[in-house]
Design a protein around this motif. Structure first.
Motif, PDB file in Angstrom:
ATOM      1  N   ASN A   1      -8.055  -5.558   1.949  1.00  0.00           N
ATOM      2  CA  ASN A   1      -7.100  -4.488   2.236  1.00  0.00           C
ATOM      3  C   ASN A   1      -7.645  -3.476   3.241  1.00  0.00           C
ATOM      4  O   ASN A   1      -7.347  -2.285   3.166  1.00  0.00           O
ATOM      5  N   VAL A   2      -8.449  -3.954   4.174  1.00  0.00           N
ATOM      6  CA  VAL A   2      -9.111  -3.050   5.115  1.00  0.00           C
ATOM      7  C   VAL A   2      -8.111  -2.440   6.098  1.00  0.00           C
ATOM      8  O   VAL A   2      -8.045  -1.224   6.255  1.00  0.00           O
ATOM      9  N   LEU A   3      -7.342  -3.314   6.737  1.00  0.00           N
ATOM     10  CA  LEU A   3      -6.515  -2.844   7.849  1.00  0.00           C
ATOM     11  C   LEU A   3      -5.430  -1.847   7.451  1.00  0.00           C
ATOM     12  O   LEU A   3      -5.278  -0.827   8.124  1.00  0.00           O
ATOM     13  N   PRO A   4      -4.657  -2.112   6.376  1.00  0.00           N
ATOM     14  CA  PRO A   4      -3.611  -1.133   6.044  1.00  0.00           C
ATOM     15  C   PRO A   4      -4.171   0.254   5.790  1.00  0.00           C
ATOM     16  O   PRO A   4      -3.640   1.247   6.274  1.00  0.00           O
ATOM     17  N   ILE A   5      -5.287   0.325   5.060  1.00  0.00           N
ATOM     18  CA  ILE A   5      -5.854   1.630   4.727  1.00  0.00           C
ATOM     19  C   ILE A   5      -6.385   2.314   5.977  1.00  0.00           C
ATOM     20  O   ILE A   5      -6.121   3.490   6.228  1.00  0.00           O
ATOM     21  N   LEU A   6      -7.085   1.532   6.809  1.00  0.00           N
ATOM     22  CA  LEU A   6      -7.650   2.093   8.032  1.00  0.00           C
ATOM     23  C   LEU A   6      -6.536   2.608   8.945  1.00  0.00           C
ATOM     24  O   LEU A   6      -6.600   3.736   9.454  1.00  0.00           O
ATOM     25  N   ALA A   7      -5.492   1.787   9.122  1.00  0.00           N
ATOM     26  CA  ALA A   7      -4.402   2.172  10.025  1.00  0.00           C
ATOM     27  C   ALA A   7      -3.703   3.426   9.525  1.00  0.00           C
ATOM     28  O   ALA A   7      -3.339   4.317  10.289  1.00  0.00           O
TER      29      ALA A   7
ATOM     30  N   TYR B   1       0.839  -1.199   0.000  1.00  0.00           N
ATOM     31  CA  TYR B   1       0.000   0.000   0.000  1.00  0.00           C
ATOM     32  C   TYR B   1       0.874   1.249   0.000  1.00  0.00           C
ATOM     33  O   TYR B   1       0.626   2.203  -0.749  1.00  0.00           O
ATOM     34  N   GLN B   2       1.950   1.244   0.819  1.00  0.00           N
ATOM     35  CA  GLN B   2       2.874   2.375   0.864  1.00  0.00           C
ATOM     36  C   GLN B   2       3.543   2.572  -0.498  1.00  0.00           C
ATOM     37  O   GLN B   2       3.707   3.699  -0.968  1.00  0.00           O
ATOM     38  N   GLN B   3       3.893   1.440  -1.136  1.00  0.00           N
ATOM     39  CA  GLN B   3       4.525   1.486  -2.460  1.00  0.00           C
ATOM     40  C   GLN B   3       3.595   2.141  -3.480  1.00  0.00           C
ATOM     41  O   GLN B   3       4.022   2.971  -4.281  1.00  0.00           O
ATOM     42  N   ASP B   4       2.311   1.774  -3.425  1.00  0.00           N
ATOM     43  CA  ASP B   4       1.330   2.359  -4.338  1.00  0.00           C
ATOM     44  C   ASP B   4       1.206   3.864  -4.106  1.00  0.00           C
ATOM     45  O   ASP B   4       1.169   4.643  -5.058  1.00  0.00           O
ATOM     46  N   LEU B   5       1.149   4.248  -2.826  1.00  0.00           N
ATOM     47  CA  LEU B   5       1.059   5.677  -2.504  1.00  0.00           C
ATOM     48  C   LEU B   5       2.287   6.415  -3.026  1.00  0.00           C
ATOM     49  O   LEU B   5       2.181   7.497  -3.611  1.00  0.00           O
ATOM     50  N   ASP B   6       3.476   5.820  -2.825  1.00  0.00           N
ATOM     51  CA  ASP B   6       4.728   6.443  -3.291  1.00  0.00           C
ATOM     52  C   ASP B   6       4.701   6.632  -4.800  1.00  0.00           C
ATOM     53  O   ASP B   6       5.048   7.685  -5.302  1.00  0.00           O
ATOM     54  N   ASN B   7       4.265   5.583  -5.505  1.00  0.00           N
ATOM     55  CA  ASN B   7       4.185   5.679  -6.961  1.00  0.00           C
ATOM     56  C   ASN B   7       3.274   6.810  -7.378  1.00  0.00           C
ATOM     57  O   ASN B   7       3.564   7.547  -8.316  1.00  0.00           O
ATOM     58  N   TYR B   8       2.155   6.929  -6.664  1.00  0.00           N
ATOM     59  CA  TYR B   8       1.195   7.987  -6.995  1.00  0.00           C
ATOM     60  C   TYR B   8       1.833   9.359  -6.821  1.00  0.00           C
ATOM     61  O   TYR B   8       1.766  10.195  -7.728  1.00  0.00           O
ATOM     62  N   VAL B   9       2.494   9.593  -5.657  1.00  0.00           N
ATOM     63  CA  VAL B   9       3.049  10.935  -5.452  1.00  0.00           C
ATOM     64  C   VAL B   9       4.236  11.184  -6.375  1.00  0.00           C
ATOM     65  O   VAL B   9       4.430  12.306  -6.815  1.00  0.00           O
ATOM     66  N   ILE B  10       5.004  10.134  -6.689  1.00  0.00           N
ATOM     67  CA  ILE B  10       6.145  10.329  -7.581  1.00  0.00           C
ATOM     68  C   ILE B  10       5.665  10.898  -8.912  1.00  0.00           C
ATOM     69  O   ILE B  10       6.262  11.805  -9.477  1.00  0.00           O
ATOM     70  N   ILE B  11       4.557  10.357  -9.405  1.00  0.00           N
ATOM     71  CA  ILE B  11       4.086  10.821 -10.708  1.00  0.00           C
ATOM     72  C   ILE B  11       3.292  12.117 -10.593  1.00  0.00           C
ATOM     73  O   ILE B  11       3.445  13.024 -11.388  1.00  0.00           O
ATOM     74  N   ASN B  12       2.459  12.217  -9.548  1.00  0.00           N
ATOM     75  CA  ASN B  12       1.557  13.363  -9.497  1.00  0.00           C
ATOM     76  C   ASN B  12       2.141  14.610  -8.848  1.00  0.00           C
ATOM     77  O   ASN B  12       1.660  15.706  -9.106  1.00  0.00           O
TER      78      ASN B  12
END
Lengths: 212, 140
Positions: free
Chosen positions: B100-106, A189-200
């Motif tokens: 993917n509930v927990l990672p997003i919630l946390a 999830y963190q990786q996806d967020l990073d990818n998003y900010v890198i591009i946007n």
């Protein structure tokens, strides 16, 4: 001997994935990249100012490797730069260490607690688990029992045990050191967020029509 | 007559095929068996685990269709209940993870560090809900 001379001029850069800084801090090259360079310039390279964090930056700044190369070649004309790894660094401005507020945490905790209690009760009702359990009791013992606690209580404890087992939080040290699925999921999830900010957040990654 | 029998058998077989394939697909998507082999480091035994699932399903079919009676001591039910509970618990944990509930919630509430606490909220919620239902709820 010419090969040695060529090698000596090369600067190798590897940008870090993510750097945390305080507001109004000056980001130098050493903070955001690993550097291998000829000995005589490595010290001045490391202390080179790449970015000054200001109020307008908000919480995320993307520094593209092209900007770094630009700054270096400005100072050392004709330097040969090899970049390895990520093409940009995410600079995360940490404004203040935010503590978790206790009432907020308790609210969420009880939300999850009663939410999952209700969800499992609805699930049991949905799949008619009561009649299945009574039937299992009859199959095993030959008696009819409307309160087969001997099956139901271990079942309920096992329910929690299975969840813990799946996320591997209790036995992590004992069984193996592999990350639990939850940790992998957090990472993804963190990786996806990073990818998003890198591009946007990187102005250089788009070229729009009528862009002034 | 023979046509009727053959047709009924065919429909039953088709239904069984669909349900069985769906069951296995569901298990595969949730990845419970790989998770268990990873925890116990028994990847080589995975074929035995496949057969455990298949024979378990067939035993369940036999028990629900033919109503056998074994006349065993009630304490036999304790390991059965525990195993069933662990299985359903793993299913629901895997389902939570797929969604993917927990990672997003946390992340949203800034509790990346306390994710174990959130997980425990769900675990205790499930145990509480289940015990409450069997001991109190369905009898009132």
């Amino acid at each position: 001997m010419w090969g040695v001379n060529v090698l000596e001029k090369t600067i190798y850069l590897r940008m870090r994935q993510r750097v945390q800084v305080r507001p109004d801090e000056v980001v130098i090259l050493k903070d955001m990249a690993q550097i291998i360079a000829p000995e005589n310039i490595v010290a001045s390279l490391e202390d080179m100012v790449i970015h000054r964090v200001s109020k307008q930056d908000q919480s995320i700044v993307i520094i593209d490797v092209m900007k770094v190369i630009g700054i270096i070649t400005n100072l050392y004309k004709g330097a040969e730069i090899q970049t390895i790894g990520p093409a940009q660094t995410i600079i995360e401005v940490i404004y203040k260490k935010k503590g978790v507020s206790v009432p907020f945490f308790l609210l969420i905790w009880f939300l999850l607690f009663f939410g999952s209690a209700l969800a499992i009760m609805n699930f049991h009702d949905d799949v008619s688990m009561r009649s299945v359990q009574e039937k299992i009791f009859t199959i095993i013992t030959g008696r009819h029992e409307s309160k087969p606690f001997l099956f139901q209580i271990p079942y309920s404890i096992g329910l929690g045990l299975g969840m813990i087992l799946f996320f591997n939080h209790v036995f992590r040290k004992r069984i193996n050191e592999e990350p639990s699925p939850l940790e992998v999921e957090m990472f993804n999830y963190q990786q996806d967020l990073d990818n998003y900010v890198i591009i946007n957040e990187n102005k250089e990654s788009f070229k729009r029509l009528h862009d002034h | 007559m023979i046509i009727k029998i053959l047709f009924t058998a065919f429909i039953g077989f088709a239904g069984g095929l669909a349900v069985g394939a769906g069951f296995v697909a569901f298990l595969t998507v949730l990845g419970i068996i790989p998770r268990l082999t990873q925890l116990t480091k028994t990847m080589k035994m995975i074929h035995w685990y496949e057969w455990a699932v298949i024979s378990g399903a067939i035993a369940g079919i036999a028990a629900s269709l033919r109503d056998p009676i074994f006349g065993m001591h009630p304490f036999v039910l304790i390991p059965l209940g525990l195993a069933g509970g662990v299985y359903v618990g793993m299913l629901s944990a895997a389902l939570t993870e797929v969604l993917n509930v927990l990672p997003i919630l946390a992340k949203r509430i800034g509790m990346d560090g306390e994710i174990v606490m959130l997980l425990m909220a769900i675990v205790f919620g499930k145990i509480f809900g289940s015990i409450f239902q069997w001991v109190y709820f369905i009898h009132h």
